[in-house]
Design a protein around this motif. Structure first.
Motif, PDB file in Angstrom:
ATOM      1  N   THR A  65       0.836  -1.197   0.000  1.00 51.49           N
ATOM      2  CA  THR A  65       0.000   0.000   0.000  1.00 51.49           C
ATOM      3  C   THR A  65       0.870   1.246   0.000  1.00 51.49           C
ATOM      4  O   THR A  65       2.053   1.185   0.328  1.00 51.49           O
ATOM      5  N   GLY A  66       0.256   2.351  -0.365  1.00 49.78           N
ATOM      6  CA  GLY A  66       0.894   3.654  -0.240  1.00 49.78           C
ATOM      7  C   GLY A  66       2.107   3.904  -1.107  1.00 49.78           C
ATOM      8  O   GLY A  66       2.920   4.758  -0.809  1.00 49.78           O
ATOM      9  N   GLY A  67       2.260   3.157  -2.192  1.00 47.18           N
ATOM     10  CA  GLY A  67       3.364   3.426  -3.105  1.00 47.18           C
ATOM     11  C   GLY A  67       4.535   2.481  -3.002  1.00 47.18           C
ATOM     12  O   GLY A  67       5.487   2.572  -3.759  1.00 47.18           O
ATOM     13  N   SER A  68       4.490   1.521  -2.064  1.00 45.88           N
ATOM     14  CA  SER A  68       5.576   0.550  -1.909  1.00 45.88           C
ATOM     15  C   SER A  68       4.986  -0.859  -1.933  1.00 45.88           C
ATOM     16  O   SER A  68       4.121  -1.187  -1.120  1.00 45.88           O
ATOM     17  N   TYR A  69       5.477  -1.688  -2.865  1.00 49.44           N
ATOM     18  CA  TYR A  69       4.888  -2.999  -3.105  1.00 49.44           C
ATOM     19  C   TYR A  69       5.986  -4.058  -3.211  1.00 49.44           C
ATOM     20  O   TYR A  69       7.101  -3.760  -3.627  1.00 49.44           O
ATOM     21  N   ALA A  70       5.651  -5.303  -2.880  1.00 48.09           N
ATOM     22  CA  ALA A  70       6.607  -6.411  -2.975  1.00 48.09           C
ATOM     23  C   ALA A  70       5.874  -7.664  -3.438  1.00 48.09           C
ATOM     24  O   ALA A  70       4.676  -7.815  -3.208  1.00 48.09           O
ATOM     25  N   GLY A  71       6.608  -8.568  -4.093  1.00 54.59           N
ATOM     26  CA  GLY A  71       6.010  -9.810  -4.570  1.00 54.59           C
ATOM     27  C   GLY A  71       6.933 -10.529  -5.520  1.00 54.59           C
ATOM     28  O   GLY A  71       8.125 -10.672  -5.239  1.00 54.59           O
ATOM     29  N   GLU A  72       6.375 -10.965  -6.660  1.00 61.96           N
ATOM     30  CA  GLU A  72       7.147 -11.696  -7.663  1.00 61.96           C
ATOM     31  C   GLU A  72       6.993 -11.038  -9.026  1.00 61.96           C
ATOM     32  O   GLU A  72       5.921 -10.570  -9.381  1.00 61.96           O
ATOM     33  N   ASP A  79      11.389 -16.614 -19.139  1.00 66.24           N
ATOM     34  CA  ASP A  79      10.421 -17.422 -18.400  1.00 66.24           C
ATOM     35  C   ASP A  79      10.942 -17.779 -17.004  1.00 66.24           C
ATOM     36  O   ASP A  79      10.851 -18.912 -16.563  1.00 66.24           O
ATOM     37  N   LYS A  80      11.517 -16.779 -16.329  1.00 70.20           N
ATOM     38  CA  LYS A  80      12.029 -16.953 -14.970  1.00 70.20           C
ATOM     39  C   LYS A  80      11.354 -15.937 -14.054  1.00 70.20           C
ATOM     40  O   LYS A  80      11.141 -14.794 -14.434  1.00 70.20           O
ATOM     41  N   THR A  81      11.057 -16.390 -12.841  1.00 67.50           N
ATOM     42  CA  THR A  81      10.389 -15.540 -11.865  1.00 67.50           C
ATOM     43  C   THR A  81      11.357 -15.182 -10.746  1.00 67.50           C
ATOM     44  O   THR A  81      12.117 -16.029 -10.271  1.00 67.50           O
ATOM     45  N   TYR A  82      11.308 -13.933 -10.326  1.00 65.12           N
ATOM     46  CA  TYR A  82      12.221 -13.403  -9.318  1.00 65.12           C
ATOM     47  C   TYR A  82      11.427 -12.722  -8.208  1.00 65.12           C
ATOM     48  O   TYR A  82      10.288 -12.300  -8.416  1.00 65.12           O
ATOM     49  N   SER A  83      12.050 -12.565  -7.046  1.00 63.66           N
ATOM     50  CA  SER A  83      11.427 -11.735  -6.023  1.00 63.66           C
ATOM     51  C   SER A  83      11.474 -10.315  -6.556  1.00 63.66           C
ATOM     52  O   SER A  83      12.434  -9.911  -7.206  1.00 63.66           O
ATOM     53  N   GLY A  84      10.416  -9.571  -6.330  1.00 63.62           N
ATOM     54  CA  GLY A  84      10.355  -8.249  -6.928  1.00 63.62           C
ATOM     55  C   GLY A  84       9.748  -7.218  -6.014  1.00 63.62           C
ATOM     56  O   GLY A  84       9.184  -7.525  -4.965  1.00 63.62           O
ATOM     57  N   SER A  85       9.880  -5.978  -6.460  1.00 63.96           N
ATOM     58  CA  SER A  85       9.288  -4.869  -5.727  1.00 63.96           C
ATOM     59  C   SER A  85       8.973  -3.744  -6.700  1.00 63.96           C
ATOM     60  O   SER A  85       9.512  -3.686  -7.801  1.00 63.96           O
ATOM     61  N   GLY A  86       8.097  -2.868  -6.262  1.00 63.11           N
ATOM     62  CA  GLY A  86       7.744  -1.701  -7.050  1.00 63.11           C
ATOM     63  C   GLY A  86       7.566  -0.509  -6.123  1.00 63.11           C
ATOM     64  O   GLY A  86       7.014  -0.647  -5.031  1.00 63.11           O
ATOM     65  N   THR A  87       8.074   0.635  -6.552  1.00 63.32           N
ATOM     66  CA  THR A  87       7.959   1.857  -5.770  1.00 63.32           C
ATOM     67  C   THR A  87       7.462   2.974  -6.680  1.00 63.32           C
ATOM     68  O   THR A  87       8.036   3.207  -7.741  1.00 63.32           O
ATOM     69  N   GLY A  97      13.608  -6.599  -9.862  1.00 61.29           N
ATOM     70  CA  GLY A  97      13.588  -8.047  -9.704  1.00 61.29           C
ATOM     71  C   GLY A  97      14.952  -8.503  -9.218  1.00 61.29           C
ATOM     72  O   GLY A  97      15.970  -8.019  -9.698  1.00 61.29           O
ATOM     73  N   CYS A  98      14.949  -9.429  -8.245  1.00 61.64           N
ATOM     74  CA  CYS A  98      16.211  -9.863  -7.640  1.00 61.64           C
ATOM     75  C   CYS A  98      16.295 -11.386  -7.537  1.00 61.64           C
ATOM     76  O   CYS A  98      15.298 -12.057  -7.300  1.00 61.64           O
ATOM     77  N   VAL A  99      17.515 -11.904  -7.675  1.00 57.06           N
ATOM     78  CA  VAL A  99      17.821 -13.299  -7.412  1.00 57.06           C
ATOM     79  C   VAL A  99      18.478 -13.343  -6.040  1.00 57.06           C
ATOM     80  O   VAL A  99      19.522 -12.702  -5.839  1.00 57.06           O
ATOM     81  N   MET A 100      17.868 -14.033  -5.107  1.00 54.69           N
ATOM     82  CA  MET A 100      18.386 -14.181  -3.745  1.00 54.69           C
ATOM     83  C   MET A 100      18.650 -12.822  -3.073  1.00 54.69           C
ATOM     84  O   MET A 100      19.536 -12.694  -2.241  1.00 54.69           O
ATOM     85  N   ASN A 101      17.913 -11.809  -3.477  1.00 51.85           N
ATOM     86  CA  ASN A 101      18.062 -10.449  -2.934  1.00 51.85           C
ATOM     87  C   ASN A 101      19.481  -9.897  -3.038  1.00 51.85           C
ATOM     88  O   ASN A 101      19.873  -9.009  -2.293  1.00 51.85           O
TER      89      ASN A 101
END
Length: 112
Positions: A65-72, A79-87, A97-101
């Motif tokens: 919420t509020g402009g900061s988001y996290a997920g995949e 065709d690869k999925t990474y941990s991700g975030s959006g601001t 998108g990050c591999v192992m942060n």
């Protein structure tokens, strides 16, 4: 006087409802020039490509919420999925998108 207070209260409720949508919801131009739509889905936000080679493909799920988001986030070409975030900052969305942060790649998307 009472009528004015009731009217002012009703206007405040309507205005609050109109701004309840999260800032991430909407159409975005990706770094590669494609259009992605971010919409509410099942308690989070789904990222779906609307133009380009991978049209119709869901490429991410974010929560927050509020402009900061996290997920995949998924790279559709690899065709690869990474941990991700959006601001969100104004009309810009910084997607990461990050591999192992540790190894991260960042793109800036623009609101359409």
């Amino acid at each position: 006087m009472i009528r004015s207070l009731i009217l002012a209260g009703a206007i405040a409720v309507i205005a609050g409802t109109a701004h309840a949508e999260e800032p991430i919801v909407g159409k975005w131009k990706t770094a590669s020039g494609e259009t992605a739509v971010i919409a509410a889905c099942g308690g989070s936000y789904c990222v779906t490509l609307k133009t380009g080679k991978y049209t119709g493909r869901k490429i991410g799920t974010l929560a927050g919420t509020g402009g900061s988001y996290a997920g995949e986030i998924t790279d559709p070409a690899a065709d690869k999925t990474y941990s991700g975030s959006g601001t969100i900052s104004g009309n810009s969305l910084k997607m990461q998108g990050c591999v192992m942060n540790i190894l991260c790649k960042t793109q800036t998307w623009t609101r359409l």
